[in-house]
Design an enzyme around this catalytic site. Structure first.
Site, PDB file in Angstrom:
ATOM      1  N   CYS A 416      72.720  26.964  54.148  1.00 56.81           N
ATOM      2  CA  CYS A 416      72.969  26.314  52.455  1.00 56.81           C
ATOM      3  C   CYS A 416      72.121  27.857  51.773  1.00 56.81           C
ATOM      4  O   CYS A 416      72.458  28.357  50.801  1.00 56.81           O
ATOM      5  CB  CYS A 416      72.130  25.006  51.575  1.00 56.81           C
ATOM      6  SG  CYS A 416      70.951  24.695  52.436  1.00 56.81           S
ATOM      7  N   ASP A 540      76.617  24.147  44.690  1.00 59.14           N
ATOM      8  CA  ASP A 540      76.274  23.468  45.707  1.00 59.14           C
ATOM      9  C   ASP A 540      77.185  24.080  46.958  1.00 59.14           C
ATOM     10  O   ASP A 540      78.518  24.138  47.187  1.00 59.14           O
ATOM     11  CB  ASP A 540      76.514  22.228  46.005  1.00 59.14           C
ATOM     12  CG  ASP A 540      75.994  21.551  46.382  1.00 59.14           C
ATOM     13  OD1 ASP A 540      75.557  21.917  47.603  1.00 59.14           O
ATOM     14  OD2 ASP A 540      75.601  20.163  46.363  1.00 59.14           O
ATOM     15  N   HIS A 542      76.584  23.800  49.686  1.00 62.02           N
ATOM     16  CA  HIS A 542      76.809  22.135  51.348  1.00 62.02           C
ATOM     17  C   HIS A 542      78.401  21.778  51.209  1.00 62.02           C
ATOM     18  O   HIS A 542      78.598  20.955  51.874  1.00 62.02           O
ATOM     19  CB  HIS A 542      75.434  21.005  50.254  1.00 62.02           C
ATOM     20  CG  HIS A 542      74.858  21.932  51.398  1.00 62.02           C
ATOM     21  ND1 HIS A 542      73.824  21.794  49.800  1.00 62.02           N
ATOM     22  CD2 HIS A 542      73.309  21.806  51.380  1.00 62.02           C
ATOM     23  CE1 HIS A 542      72.954  22.075  49.833  1.00 62.02           C
ATOM     24  NE2 HIS A 542      72.520  21.985  50.912  1.00 62.02           N
TER      25      HIS A 542
END
Length: 583
Positions: A416, A540, A542
């Site tokens: 990440c 994000d 992820h």
């Protein structure tokens, strides 16, 4: 009868920001359905009696022409120079004259029968430009073979323009069966109805897309591609004339060095969706000729330099298209291939000044060029409906949404922070601060090993990195320095809201936040003073799915989060990449 007048919101905003006074500028626009739409303006300095707007016109999309004058003053009185500009307006019989007074009030006038008559105007919304107008992009290669002299280049390229303008070419639209021919051919349009317009043709290719709520914005321009087809047969008479000319050259002149190179013609036209296909041929001819003139100017400039007069060291011209949010229309630049951006700063400063743009950040470096057909999502946050609940500061400019599993690389569960850094790196590239490709995970690891931050065993591993490693890599790879903020808890992050807002206003770069368990990218902050609440615009990394905007937004992978998003007891480190003023 004078046309209806509409002025792009981009132009309105730029005019109102202009700080100069008693200055004259040029207006650029296009005609459609009896309407004059103003989409751009420039300041005119009349340096050395040259009309600088004449060259700028070549950098604009075909169909966009000089349409009038703007003056920052309180009177409609014109001196000789603005009158010269108005005399060059061909797009309409009634040139436009705008006045911006000291109170920033805009008054519009048309020149009708040698008199200025005030007229009303409508503001053309930004989204409507991308919704109602299409951009046609012609990208082809034409061979150039001539003497390595100013005369040789000018003569050959002029001949090419004449050949194209004479109807000896045809255009194929988007690899379809639709071809456009010149009037002299007697053919016109094949593959579809002559009365068809370009908008309906484009819609017919993707009928499913029309049923969806498509977002129209400056980062979602999908140009219609066009191929140029040259006439294959030769005219015998002209062939004999060429042979005669060659014979005269070889008997009457000394041998000369020659240029032989492929010239890439890469040009853009801007047309309304209702434009008939039968009208598109002449527009594409004009677009091609503009590109050839830009290519010629770059070659001529090089031949005039010391040591290149014999053609040795002559560089291929390279074409770049720019679409800055500050401007709202394409600008095309042609530069010699391989010339460092740093060595062309003088030309860029002149263009910034002419377009009345700030001299604090790059807009016309190679990295600033528009990204056509990106496999990754660009600026997904722009698809979020605005919610004005307080003071908002967001990322400025383009970035790529980098997340898990992209590029056929499995980093699910550990990559990440790498992906967050790739997003930041893409931002610096597409703002023109550097030209390097976004580094891979391995290249990031190799960088950290090289500077001694990690052992050699780190390369190829699945070990995490944090904000300090991101800072080290940005500094080492592209010379970007960062500021690190340490927050002992998620609750403590709230105290740094003013600093995050200042960062986006001052630098505009994405922020990497790590620590605790997960890493994210912050691309905006909103503060509601009345409620003393802060929200964060989160990108994000992820996400593991396909690069589909609707999925990313609907599932919240890019969106506004409250302060509850952060773990109240975990510590966080923020990496705030800094920028330096430059052009």
């Amino acid at each position: 009868m004078s046309p209806r007048l509409k002025i792009s919101k981009y132009v309105i905003e730029r005019l109102l920001k202009t700080e100069t006074y008693e200055t004259t500028g040029c207006l650029y626009g296009l005609m459609y359905d009896g309407t004059l739409l103003v989409i751009g303006f420039s300041l005119e300095y009349f340096e050395n009696e040259k009309k600088t707007y004449s060259q700028l016109l070549l950098n604009l999309p075909a169909e966009v022409e000089l349409c009038g004058v703007v003056k920052f003053c309180d009177t409609t009185t014109l001196d000789s120079k603005p009158k010269e500009i108005l005399q060059d307006v061909d797009i309409t019989d009634n040139p436009l004259f705008l006045i911006i007074d000291k109170d920033k009030e805009i008054k519009a006038h048309f020149l009708i029968h040698e008199k200025f008559e005030e007229t009303s105007y409508d503001v053309f919304e930004n989204e409507d430009i991308w919704k109602q107008f299409l951009h046609i992009r012609l990208n082809t290669i034409l061979p150039l073979s001539c003497e390595a002299t100013l005369f040789g280049v000018k003569n050959v390229l002029q001949s090419k323009r004449k050949k194209i303008a004479s109807g000896q070419v045809s255009f194929q639209i988007n690899d379809s069966t639709v071809y456009l021919f010149g009037i002299a051919s007697g053919v016109g349009v094949t593959g579809t109805s002559t009365e068809a317009n370009i908008g309906d043709l484009v819609d017919s290719w993707n009928p499913e897309q029309m049923s969806k709520k498509k977002k129209y914005n400056i980062n979602n321009v999908e140009p219609v591609s066009v191929n140029l087809v040259m006439k294959a047969t030769k005219d015998m008479l002209s062939d004999k004339l060429v042979k005669t000319a060659v014979k005269m050259m070889t008997t009457q002149r000394k041998p000369a060095f020659c240029i032989s190179m492929p010239l890439r013609v890469d040009t853009i036209a801007m047309v309304h969706r209702n434009t008939k296909l039968s009208e598109l041929y002449s527009i594409l001819v004009e677009a091609t000729c503009r590109s050839l003139k830009l290519l010629e100017s770059v070659l001529i400039e090089q031949l005039g330099q010391e040591g290149i007069g014999d053609g040795a060291g002559l560089r291929l011209p390279e074409t770049f298209h720019y679409l800055s949010p500050e401007i709202g229309h394409f600008i095309t630049r042609v530069v010699p291939k391989g010339i460092p951006d740093e060595s062309m700063e003088k030309e860029r400063i002149a263009l910034h000044e002419q377009l009345d743009l700030p001299l604090t950040r790059p807009m016309f470096r190679r990295g600033n060029a528009y990204i056509f057909n990106s496999p990754k999502l660009i600026n997904p946050h722009e698809g979020i409906a605005p919610q004005n609940r307080g003071k908002i500061a967001t990322v400025r400019g383009k970035y790529l949404y980098c997340h898990y599993m992209q590029d056929n690389f499995n980093d699910d569960g550990w990559g990440c922070a790498y992906r967050s850094m790739q997003t930041i790196f893409s931002w610096f590239k597409y703002q023109g601060y550097n030209t390097l490709d976004v580094p891979t995970h391995k290249e990031i690891q190799q960088c950290l090993v090289k500077i001694g931050d990690k052992p050699s065993s780190f390369v190829g591993s699945k070990q995490w990195i944090g904000s300090t490693e991101v800072m080290f890599c940005l500094d080492t790879l592209i010379g970007v320095q960062s500021r690190i903020i340490f927050a002992n808890t998620g609750s403590e992050l709230l105290t740094y809201t003013p600093e995050l807002i200042h960062h986006f206003q001052q630098h505009g770069s994405p922020i990497m936040i790590g620590g605790g368990v997960l890493a994210h990218t912050i691309i905006g902050v909103e503060y509601n003073e009345e409620k003393n609440e802060t929200r964060y615009l989160i990108l994000d990394p992820h996400y593991t799915g396909a690069d589909d905007l609707q999925t990313v937004l609907s599932k919240g992978w890019c969106g506004w989060k409250t302060s509850d998003f952060w773990n109240k007891t975990a510590h966080y480190n923020l990496c705030l990449p800094q920028t330096k003023p430059c052009v």
